[in-house]
Design a protein around this motif. Structure first.
Motif, PDB file in Angstrom:
ATOM      1  N   SER A 261       0.734   6.840  58.768  1.00 11.52           N
ATOM      2  CA  SER A 261      -0.214   6.417  57.747  1.00 11.52           C
ATOM      3  C   SER A 261      -1.487   7.236  57.764  1.00 11.52           C
ATOM      4  N   GLY A 262      -1.878   7.753  58.930  1.00  9.83           N
ATOM      5  CA  GLY A 262      -3.081   8.564  59.008  1.00  9.83           C
ATOM      6  C   GLY A 262      -2.961   9.866  58.274  1.00  9.83           C
ATOM      7  N   ALA A 263      -1.748  10.272  57.972  1.00 10.66           N
ATOM      8  CA  ALA A 263      -1.534  11.534  57.272  1.00 10.66           C
ATOM      9  C   ALA A 263      -1.346  11.341  55.783  1.00 10.66           C
ATOM     10  N   HIS A 264      -1.279  10.124  55.317  1.00  9.81           N
ATOM     11  CA  HIS A 264      -1.048   9.865  53.903  1.00  9.81           C
ATOM     12  C   HIS A 264      -2.177  10.474  53.078  1.00  9.81           C
ATOM     13  N   GLY A 265      -1.819  11.088  51.986  1.00  7.56           N
ATOM     14  CA  GLY A 265      -2.813  11.694  51.123  1.00  7.56           C
ATOM     15  C   GLY A 265      -3.198  13.089  51.556  1.00  7.56           C
ATOM     16  N   LYS A 266      -2.738  13.520  52.722  1.00  6.97           N
ATOM     17  CA  LYS A 266      -3.076  14.836  53.237  1.00  6.97           C
ATOM     18  C   LYS A 266      -1.938  15.824  53.078  1.00  6.97           C
ATOM     19  N   THR A 267      -0.742  15.315  52.846  1.00  6.02           N
ATOM     20  CA  THR A 267       0.402  16.192  52.710  1.00  6.02           C
ATOM     21  C   THR A 267       1.065  15.967  51.375  1.00  6.02           C
ATOM     22  N   GLY A 268       1.846  16.916  50.960  1.00  7.11           N
ATOM     23  CA  GLY A 268       2.583  16.782  49.711  1.00  7.11           C
ATOM     24  C   GLY A 268       4.048  16.995  49.970  1.00  7.11           C
ATOM     25  N   GLY A 269       4.862  16.835  48.935  1.00  7.95           N
ATOM     26  CA  GLY A 269       6.286  16.974  49.107  1.00  7.95           C
ATOM     27  C   GLY A 269       6.685  18.345  49.614  1.00  7.95           C
ATOM     28  N   GLY A 270       5.851  19.373  49.319  1.00  8.43           N
ATOM     29  CA  GLY A 270       6.190  20.718  49.751  1.00  8.43           C
ATOM     30  C   GLY A 270       5.448  21.152  50.989  1.00  8.43           C
ATOM     31  N   ALA A 271       4.831  20.215  51.703  1.00  2.00           N
ATOM     32  CA  ALA A 271       4.050  20.566  52.889  1.00  2.00           C
ATOM     33  C   ALA A 271       4.928  21.257  53.920  1.00  2.00           C
TER      34      ALA A 271
ATOM     35  N   LYS B 136     -12.606   9.308  53.555  1.00  2.00           N
ATOM     36  CA  LYS B 136     -12.015  10.630  53.563  1.00  2.00           C
ATOM     37  C   LYS B 136     -12.553  11.502  54.688  1.00  2.00           C
ATOM     38  N   SER B 137     -13.784  11.222  55.096  1.00  2.00           N
ATOM     39  CA  SER B 137     -14.387  12.015  56.180  1.00  2.00           C
ATOM     40  C   SER B 137     -13.961  11.533  57.556  1.00  2.00           C
ATOM     41  N   LYS B 138     -13.120  10.475  57.601  1.00  2.00           N
ATOM     42  CA  LYS B 138     -12.593   9.922  58.853  1.00  2.00           C
ATOM     43  C   LYS B 138     -13.725   9.491  59.788  1.00  2.00           C
ATOM     44  N   ARG B 139     -14.682   8.790  59.223  1.00  2.00           N
ATOM     45  CA  ARG B 139     -15.798   8.292  60.024  1.00  2.00           C
ATOM     46  C   ARG B 139     -15.299   7.337  61.103  1.00  2.00           C
TER      47      ARG B 139
ATOM     48  N   LEU C  93      -9.152  11.864  66.331  1.00  2.00           N
ATOM     49  CA  LEU C  93      -7.990  10.983  66.441  1.00  2.00           C
ATOM     50  C   LEU C  93      -7.908  10.124  65.186  1.00  2.00           C
ATOM     51  N   ILE C  94      -6.841  10.308  64.419  1.00  2.00           N
ATOM     52  CA  ILE C  94      -6.685   9.561  63.178  1.00  2.00           C
ATOM     53  C   ILE C  94      -5.985   8.237  63.412  1.00  2.00           C
ATOM     54  N   GLU C  95      -4.958   8.251  64.235  1.00  2.00           N
ATOM     55  CA  GLU C  95      -4.288   6.997  64.572  1.00  2.00           C
ATOM     56  C   GLU C  95      -3.403   7.188  65.786  1.00  2.00           C
TER      57      GLU C  95
END
Length: 206
Positions: free
Chosen positions: A39-49, A112-115, A147-149
């Motif tokens: 979940s921490g990577a959601h929105g950061k990658t796309g189908g072609g990542a 978005k800044s992962k505060r 550390l995102i998650e």
């Protein structure tokens, strides 16, 4: 993850290894195999990542960690050569409590800044894993960043670490600084160099 579906991995790219303090490569996830982006990577990658499999070890004990890199997102997992994935090992306990005042479970990230994310150095411990034979293994970040998650699912189901180490059994998600992200892939071993490392490792053990 798209609408609850797992991302399909792109064709497996050339695999390289970190040559820092010793390195060994575990095979990449199979081409086309599903990988659910944490979940921490959601929105950061796309189908072609692009997924790059990197592996870093600390010392010469074969404590191999695979890092799956999607854009800047780094998913920390156990590599196949890690002692915990060897035959006969049973995981007894996973502890994200690093010290009396530091728990990776207390990591709270927002925006978005992962505060609020805990900042990690390459040698920052992520967790400690003990096996039924009395051995304890410290899992290090091996990536400098925020550390995102962490994967809390492995606390209630430690077998995921061994059964699905590159997918549901991941350990943590780390986001390097933008200006440092490219350096992650610098100084890496080729497949041939890696095979030489494995050969030397086997030779020294015999």
């Amino acid at each position: 993850m798209r609408n609850g579906e797992a991302w399909p991995l792109p064709p497996t790219p050339p695999v390289q290894l970190s040559s820092g303090r010793g390195a060994a490569l575990a095979p990449s996830p199979a081409e086309g195999a599903p990988f659910t982006v944490p979940s921490g990577a959601h929105g950061k990658t796309g189908g072609g990542a692009q997924c790059h499999a990197l592996v870093h070890t600390v010392g010469h004990g074969g404590l191999d960690l695979r890092v799956l890199v999607f854009c800047r997102i780094c998913v920390i997992t156990l590599a196949e050569a890690h002692p915990l994935l060897q035959s006969g090992k049973t995981i007894k306990n996973i502890n994200y409590q690093i010290s009396a005042n530091c728990s990776r479970l207390q990591n709270k990230v927002s925006g978005k800044s992962k505060r609020g994310a805990q900042f990690l150095t390459e040698l920052a411990p992520l967790c400690r894993i003990s096996s039924s034979d009395g051995e304890e293994y410290t899992i290090y970040s091996c990536i400098r960043g925020r550390l995102i998650e962490v994967n809390e699912n492995i606390l209630s189901n430690p077998a995921l670490l061994q059964e699905k180490p590159s997918t549901e059994g991941y350990i943590a998600v780390v986001l390097p600084k933008f200006e440092e992200s490219k350096s992650i892939t610098q100084g890496l071993l080729t497949q041939k160099e890696y095979e030489e490392v494995l050969l030397k490792r086997r030779s020294s053990a015999s």
